[in-house]
Design an enzyme around this catalytic site. Structure first.
Site, short mmCIF file in Angstrom:
data_model
loop_
_atom_site.label_atom_id
_atom_site.label_comp_id
_atom_site.label_asym_id
_atom_site.label_seq_id
_atom_site.Cartn_x
_atom_site.Cartn_y
_atom_site.Cartn_z
N GLU A 268 78.11 30.57 84.13
CA GLU A 268 77.26 29.70 83.33
C GLU A 268 75.84 30.28 83.27
OE1 GLU A 268 77.83 27.31 81.43
OE2 GLU A 268 79.64 26.24 82.04
N ILE B 33 78.62 23.10 70.66
CA ILE B 33 79.36 24.14 71.36
C ILE B 33 79.72 23.62 72.75
CG2 ILE B 33 79.31 26.49 72.28
CD1 ILE B 33 77.28 27.19 70.10
N GLU C 272 74.13 18.80 62.85
CA GLU C 272 73.35 20.02 63.02
C GLU C 272 73.70 21.13 62.04
OE1 GLU C 272 72.57 17.91 66.86
OE2 GLU C 272 74.29 18.17 65.54
N ASP D 148 79.42 15.78 63.43
CA ASP D 148 78.49 16.58 64.20
C ASP D 148 79.19 17.85 64.65
OD1 ASP D 148 76.18 17.30 65.50
OD2 ASP D 148 76.61 16.17 67.30
N ARG E 121 82.43 24.51 76.33
CA ARG E 121 83.31 25.51 76.92
C ARG E 121 84.75 25.00 76.82
NH1 ARG E 121 81.28 24.46 82.98
NH2 ARG E 121 83.11 23.43 83.85
#
Length: 490
Positions: free
Chosen positions: A288, A167, A232, A164, A169
């Site tokens: 964020e 993303i 994905e 998989d 941080r």
């Protein structure tokens, strides 16, 4: 238009041919707070503190401390740009991604050397230092450190071996260490890391930076649309109508995206944790998507084994609260909602927009068409399905088909003329939402039992079916304005 895009460099070439979509500078910029500070004014948009605006992508060709590299930011910080890069129209992006999820094209492994491995640095080299190799920006003076915000993290489940990409941080913590933050229960690689830790084994992981925008958008899908075991990268393959190419890493048993600008190879160490701000001691992580700087967290640790990159690499980054995050998080959310509602009640949901004010996650506008009397009430059912499709949604606005769901002024017009607060607000208290919303906390309201729990709300701004004749908008003549003003579109 996006047919010739297959990596970051071809994407940049396309933007160079589009007036006003790319800005470049040779003036030296410091990646420590200065780079993001400049971009804030040029094109960040989103939930960034004003003054800001939606603007072009920006390439900084002279980055302090990194003479051989450039940094690009804002590639996806415009819905118009995303549409061009994916070969679609802005209003069709949700449906494009919905179709791509349902018709995946699996990635393939190539043999031989890959573009991302033109230059190889191993952690065993005496001068190996992530801070010198990766021009990762520190976005604000409060950040915990330099952050990799657009790293495509790729790993495989220890039991099933299914792979998989997501993303996360990533903060540079030392010359060969990264911290990686997992939102509890929200990402597949977090589940893989937990399972590897139960087995007492490290989890090999690659981080590919600077890739085809289709990969960046596709990697942002979440359950239930893409359950554990769904790779994905197959979404990007469907968008491009050809498989994403992978290569074997040089230092670990894992794959990476073959035409990436940079690849960081390493292992998530079982049992190891680190405070994100151990070097800065600011108490913060990074800006964020809700527009606030997130608190520092206790994170898993990646021990880096190697860094590979192209010659004269281009580092790609983004600002968390920017319009870029809206595109990456919001468009897959739109696709998830469209897919789920269409299965339940075909033909009624016309479109979905996850607006900038919600960072792509907290807020959605559903454009719903009532064709027969029995459709009354189904619009609220659609909203409930949307909450199921994407648990981090907090607010949903329902509008009729004559309201442009992508124009928030039109949405607010509907709210002002087709909405009464005492009958058209539906609240669902005590539901798990997103921990980065500072109002989702018992300190805000005694009704909130735990941090991350929220009251989800539906704002039904649709006209009751039996009153549609009373709410007809002024009907102007339909014609082609180009006859009078060439270039002016309907």
């Amino acid at each position: 238009m996006g047919d010739n895009v297959y990596d970051l460099r071809s994407a940049i070439s396309l933007l160079k041919r589009m007036p006003g979509q790319l800005a470049e500078t040779d003036v030296e910029v410091d990646p420590k707070a200065q780079l993001a500070g400049v971009y804030r004014y040029v094109g960040a948009g989103g939930t960034v503190k004003r003054p800001t605006k939606e603007g072009p992508a920006v390439i900084f060709h002279s980055v302090k401390g990194h003479p051989d590299a450039s940094v690009v930011i804002g590639m996806l910080a415009s819905r118009k740009r995303v549409a061009a890069l994916l070969g679609s129209r802005p209003e069709d992006l949700g449906r494009l991604l919905c179709s791509s999820v349902e018709h995946p094209v699996a990635p393939v492994l190539i043999q031989g050397p890959a573009l991302c491995q033109q230059v190889v640095h191993r952690a065993s080299d005496p001068d190996f230092d992530l801070n010198k190799l990766i021009p990762a920006p520190t976005n604000t003076p409060d950040d915990a450190g330099p952050y990799i915000t657009l790293g495509m993290c790729y790993a495989s489940h220890p039991d099933t071996k299914q792979s998989d990409v997501t993303i996360h941080r990533l903060c540079i913590q030392g010359k060969d260490e990264l911290s990686i933050f997992f939102t509890p229960g929200a990402r597949h690689i977090g589940a893989m890391a937990e399972r590897a830790e139960q087995l007492g084994k490290p989890l090999p992981i690659s981080v590919s930076i600077g890739v085809d925008p289709a990969i960046e958008i596709g990697s942002c899908f979440e359950p239930p649309t893409t359950p554990l075991g769904y790779n994905e990268l197959a979404v990007a393959g469907a968008i491009r109508k050809k498989p994403v190419e992978l290569c074997r890493c040089v230092s670990i048993e894992e794959n990476a995206i073959a035409n990436a600008e940079y690849v960081i190879e390493g292992e998530i160490i079982p049992g190891a944790r680190v405070e994100e701000d151990q070097n800065s001691h600011t108490g913060y992580a990074m800006p964020e998507f809700p527009g606030y700087t997130g608190p520092s967290s206790l994170c898993y640790v990646i021990k880096v084994k190697a860094v590979t990159h192209r010659e004269h690499p281009i580092m790609q980054t983004c600002i968390g609260p920017s319009e870029e995050h809206v595109s990456m998080a919001g468009i897959p959310t739109e696709a998830s909602i469209l897919g789920m509602v269409e299965k339940a009640m075909p033909g009624r949901l016309q479109n979905v927009y996850c607006a900038s004010a919600g960072g792509g996650k907290y807020m959605a506008v559903l454009q719903f068409k009532k064709s027969v009397p029995s459709d009354e009430g189904r619009q609220r059912q659609a909203a409930l399905l949307a909450f199921s499709a994407f648990s981090e949604l907090k607010h949903i606005f329902l509008v009729d088909e004559d309201v442009d769901c992508f124009d928030m002024s039109d949405v607010l017009w509907a709210m002002n003329t087709r909405f009464q607060g005492d009958v058209d607000i539906i609240t669902i208290p005590g539901v798990r939402c997103h921990p980065l919303d500072p109002s989702d906390d018992p300190a805000y309201s005694a009704s909130i039992r735990d941090h991350g729990i929220a009251c989800k709300t539906i704002f039904d701004c649709t006209v009751p079916f039996d009153q549609k004749k009373r709410f007809q908008r002024a009907r102007f003549m339909e014609l082609d304005p180009e006859i009078w003003f060439p270039g002016e579109k309907r």
